[in-house]
Write a protein that holds these residues in place. Structure first.
Motif, mmCIF file in Angstrom:
data_model
loop_
_atom_site.group_PDB
_atom_site.id
_atom_site.type_symbol
_atom_site.label_atom_id
_atom_site.label_comp_id
_atom_site.label_asym_id
_atom_site.label_seq_id
_atom_site.Cartn_x
_atom_site.Cartn_y
_atom_site.Cartn_z
ATOM 1 N N ASN A 59 0.834 -1.217 0.000
ATOM 2 C CA ASN A 59 0.000 0.000 0.000
ATOM 3 C C ASN A 59 0.861 1.257 0.000
ATOM 4 O O ASN A 59 0.567 2.223 -0.709
ATOM 5 C CB ASN A 59 -0.940 0.006 1.216
ATOM 6 C CG ASN A 59 -2.090 -0.972 1.056
ATOM 7 O OD1 ASN A 59 -2.434 -1.359 -0.059
ATOM 8 N ND2 ASN A 59 -2.694 -1.363 2.162
ATOM 9 N N CYS A 60 1.937 1.231 0.800
ATOM 10 C CA CYS A 60 2.816 2.403 0.873
ATOM 11 C C CYS A 60 3.534 2.640 -0.456
ATOM 12 O O CYS A 60 3.729 3.789 -0.873
ATOM 13 C CB CYS A 60 3.824 2.247 2.012
ATOM 14 S SG CYS A 60 3.026 2.260 3.631
ATOM 15 N N LEU A 61 3.918 1.565 -1.120
ATOM 16 C CA LEU A 61 4.560 1.714 -2.432
ATOM 17 C C LEU A 61 3.577 2.287 -3.446
ATOM 18 O O LEU A 61 3.927 3.140 -4.267
ATOM 19 C CB LEU A 61 5.103 0.366 -2.923
ATOM 20 C CG LEU A 61 6.305 -0.180 -2.146
ATOM 21 C CD1 LEU A 61 6.623 -1.606 -2.573
ATOM 22 C CD2 LEU A 61 7.538 0.711 -2.334
ATOM 23 N N LYS A 62 2.321 1.827 -3.373
ATOM 24 C CA LYS A 62 1.306 2.381 -4.284
ATOM 25 C C LYS A 62 1.127 3.871 -4.025
ATOM 26 O O LYS A 62 0.979 4.657 -4.954
ATOM 27 C CB LYS A 62 -0.031 1.652 -4.104
ATOM 28 C CG LYS A 62 -0.045 0.234 -4.661
ATOM 29 C CD LYS A 62 -1.472 -0.296 -4.578
ATOM 30 C CE LYS A 62 -1.533 -1.784 -4.352
ATOM 31 N NZ LYS A 62 -2.864 -2.252 -3.974
ATOM 32 N N ALA A 63 1.172 4.247 -2.744
ATOM 33 C CA ALA A 63 1.059 5.675 -2.389
ATOM 34 C C ALA A 63 2.249 6.443 -2.978
ATOM 35 O O ALA A 63 2.084 7.528 -3.556
ATOM 36 C CB ALA A 63 1.006 5.841 -0.873
ATOM 37 N N ALA A 64 3.445 5.884 -2.867
ATOM 38 C CA ALA A 64 4.643 6.534 -3.417
ATOM 39 C C ALA A 64 4.506 6.718 -4.922
ATOM 40 O O ALA A 64 4.914 7.736 -5.485
ATOM 41 C CB ALA A 64 5.883 5.706 -3.094
#
Ligand code: IYR
Length: 231
Positions: A59-64
């Motif tokens: 999820n954090c990578l998608k946010a990045a």
């Protein structure tokens, strides 16, 4: 490889979505709340080995990946290392570079600047933390047929995406350390990344160790009037 970049093809415009239309009061409240939350982000050099669910990292990578970038080329790649053997390889190579760095490669002024942090050549966190996210900057792009194309503002774009990532990880309850062994060329080989990519930094990700400490002074940040000017 790049499904986003199709040379010469214009993007279709759509009406601006996701408008917020907040009241002034609500905007002030939200900005103040964000400041309170982001103030609680602290770099740590002492991690626990407590596991972290892969879905959080995804999820954090998608946010990045939502970060703005030069010509929307998104010139970044995130290599997520969990394998203890690969982490050990990275530690060995990083510590070798750091020994050269602290042992004379770095100018005295740089070493003096680092002295207050108490950093040294030992990087156990590279093995303890559950995840190392190796951020690569794509210096130029490569199309499926092997043709290359230019990327723009590669460092700025990758830096912004990394900022989004750090913020997302913090918001998810995780701690990070931006680590930059110098030089980082060895990471292409370890992470099996092509030569058009250049390692940008290592983001160490996990929970802080039980006895983790941070330098007291790192909580003292520049005042608003020292770091900004309103004309
Ligand atoms: N890469 C070295 C040195 C280092 C450099 C900076 I600039 C820092 O903010 C912290 C450390 C190391 O990681 O020890």
């Amino acid at each position: 490889m790049s499904k986003v970049f199709t040379p010469g093809q214009k993007y279709d415009p759509i009406p601006y979505p996701d408008r917020q239309d907040l009241s002034v009061e609500e905007m002030i409240k939200r900005s103040a709340e964000f400041y309170v939350a982001i103030q609680k982000r602290h770099s740590t050099r002492e991690f626990s080995d407590t596991p972290v669910a892969r879905e959080v990292i995804e999820n954090c990578l998608k946010a990045a990946g939502t970060a703005p970038s030069g010509a929307n080329h998104q010139p970044w790649h995130f290599c997520v290392v969990r394998d203890p053997e690969i982490k050990a390889k990275i530690r060995v190579a990083a510590e070798e570079e750091e020994r050269a760095f602290y042992g004379g490669r770095a100018a005295e002024e740089w070493l003096n600047a680092l002295a207050p942090l108490g950093t040294d050549t030992e990087k156990p966190f590279l093995e303890t933390a559950p995840y190392l996210i190796i951020v690569f900057a794509e210096r130029y792009g490569v199309l499926e047929d092997g043709e290359t194309f230019k990327n723009y503002y590669v460092n700025e774009s990758t830096g912004i995406a990394t900022g989004f990532l750090i913020n997302a990880l913090h918001s998810s309850g995780l701690s990070t350390l931006t680590h930059t062994p110098n030089p980082m060329k060895f990471l292409n080989e370890v992470c099996e990344r092509p030569s058009n990519e250049k390692a940008f930094l290592i983001l160490v990700v996990g929970h802080p160790a039980e006895d983790a400490v941070i330098p007291k002074k790192s909580q003292i940040k520049k005042e608003l009037n020292e770091m900004s000017s309103f004309l």
